[in-house]
Write an enzyme that holds these catalytic residues in place. Sequence first.
Site, PDB file in Angstrom:
ATOM      1  N   SER A  20       0.854  -1.183   0.000  1.00 53.92           N
ATOM      2  CA  SER A  20       0.000   0.000   0.000  1.00 53.92           C
ATOM      3  C   SER A  20       0.890   1.233   0.000  1.00 53.92           C
ATOM      4  CB  SER A  20      -0.902   0.006   1.238  1.00 53.92           C
ATOM      5  OG  SER A  20      -0.112   0.109   2.412  1.00 53.92           O
ATOM      6  N   LYS A  21       0.263   2.408  -0.025  1.00 53.47           N
ATOM      7  CA  LYS A  21       1.052   3.647  -0.066  1.00 53.47           C
ATOM      8  C   LYS A  21       1.956   3.784   1.149  1.00 53.47           C
ATOM      9  CE  LYS A  21      -1.875   6.403  -3.066  1.00 53.47           C
ATOM     10  NZ  LYS A  21      -2.703   7.616  -3.209  1.00 53.47           N
ATOM     11  N   ARG A  22       1.514   3.276   2.287  1.00 52.59           N
ATOM     12  CA  ARG A  22       2.360   3.407   3.487  1.00 52.59           C
ATOM     13  C   ARG A  22       3.614   2.548   3.379  1.00 52.59           C
ATOM     14  NH1 ARG A  22       1.520  -0.823   7.263  1.00 52.59           N
ATOM     15  NH2 ARG A  22      -0.161  -2.221   6.655  1.00 52.59           N
ATOM     16  N   HIS A  23       3.572   1.512   2.540  1.00 52.55           N
ATOM     17  CA  HIS A  23       4.749   0.667   2.340  1.00 52.55           C
ATOM     18  C   HIS A  23       5.681   1.228   1.260  1.00 52.55           C
ATOM     19  CE1 HIS A  23       1.908  -2.697   3.742  1.00 52.55           C
ATOM     20  NE2 HIS A  23       2.842  -2.626   4.659  1.00 52.55           N
ATOM     21  N   GLY A  24       5.136   1.952   0.326  1.00 52.37           N
ATOM     22  CA  GLY A  24       5.942   2.430  -0.795  1.00 52.37           C
ATOM     23  C   GLY A  24       5.287   2.198  -2.131  1.00 52.37           C
TER      24      GLY A  24
END
Length: 474
Positions: A242-246
Amino acid sequence: MAATVVTRFPPSPTGFLHIGGARTALFNWLYAKANGGKMVLRIEDTDRERSTQAAVDAILDGMRWLELDWQGEPVSQASRIERHVEVANQLLVEGKAYRCYCSPEELQAMRDKAKAEGQPIRYDGTWRDRPDSDAPTDIKPVIRFKAPREGQTVVDDQVQGPVTVANKELDDLILLRSDGSPTYNLSVVVDDHDMGITHILRGVDHLTNAARQSQIYQALGWDVPVMAHVPLIHGPDGAKLSKRHGALGVDAYRAMGYLPAAMRNYLVRLGWSHGDDEIFSTEQAIEWFGFGAIGKSPARFDFAKLENLNGHYIRHMAIDDLFEQFIKALPYLPEGPAFQDALTSTKKEQMIIALPALRERAKTLIDLMNGAAFIVADRPLSVNDKAKGVLDGGGRDTLAKLLPTLEAVDHWQFDNLKDAVGQFAEQNDLKLGKIAPPLRAALTGSNVSPGIFDVLNVLGQQESVARIRDQILS
């Protein structure tokens, strides 16, 4: 003679080129290069409401930044709709497709019934064998594929192994919607066939589509391309990326100061390996790449690994190449355009001289830019709080004593500077640890910089003396 390998990368222009798409493009590019073939680019823009030219431009820009080239002009899938419709009608004429006149209410009733019985939601074939003469006049039909009901469909996947799907599990998918527009599975098969695609490398989330598409190929009498479905990319915690992971656009990684070569090296290791090798050139990746080393388990994205790998590339790249990459990146880095505007031809020369020292501490091009800020800084320098503390705490007195020594240096170069400052320290019973901090503060405005003699050497005698004098007099 074996056919030329042709792979394809088919992004949907509904947003940026995300990291998973970039890896798919890279795998297709590597496989084509490894086998003396070519990769083509197809823009799957049939979703006209969500597709934008800005997204197309962002995808092409991301591909170019990663230095992944393709053969010929990008093909717009939307421009080929007439061909997709033609093939659907061919299947209809051959009795391999049929018109379905089910109303929305009838389809909802099928869904409700399947749900109540705990069965998968599938079209039940109501119009599969009914004549068009039964058709209601108020319903615009869809065209459905007459999928085989008996036996199995086998996808001989190069990564997952043979994948067998019972045909009874696959219903009669829609080929043309009621408005006459083609669906994804039809368009992809027609385009891949017409473009001569021999190998399809894509995410494992397309595996169900692979069975459906194989049935369409077979109904048309076309060869099914070799298929390889690669595992998805997960975050470090094992959850879906997801966006929080990259899960960002490729443009975001450029803006974070990563090098394209480092990104390629990192991405190819997400799901593919060559023994224990972690760092290798793109040429080596091309030489080694193949299906056999693609794993079945999801790969985990790790920012720390990417950053360390990028730092390795920065430290080991030829200085001229590193400077070229740095200059190319400046328009995209935070504060990069301002830095670029300040980079006169003289300061560019100073930057090149400084790079060997600057890159030792840098993991990204932003680190390089921040480390080189002292080169482009205007006099009088603004000084950070820690540097100001050094100057206020007796540093200016030390600089005032040192200044005549520096003004007297004949040949301004690293070794001579080191000798001159060493002699000054000895004559004044000082350690370098007492001299370097105020020098660094005066020359860079900071308490962190490359080695102080590197800084003096880069700035030159006139600029160094002027900056020191500014601080003595402030």
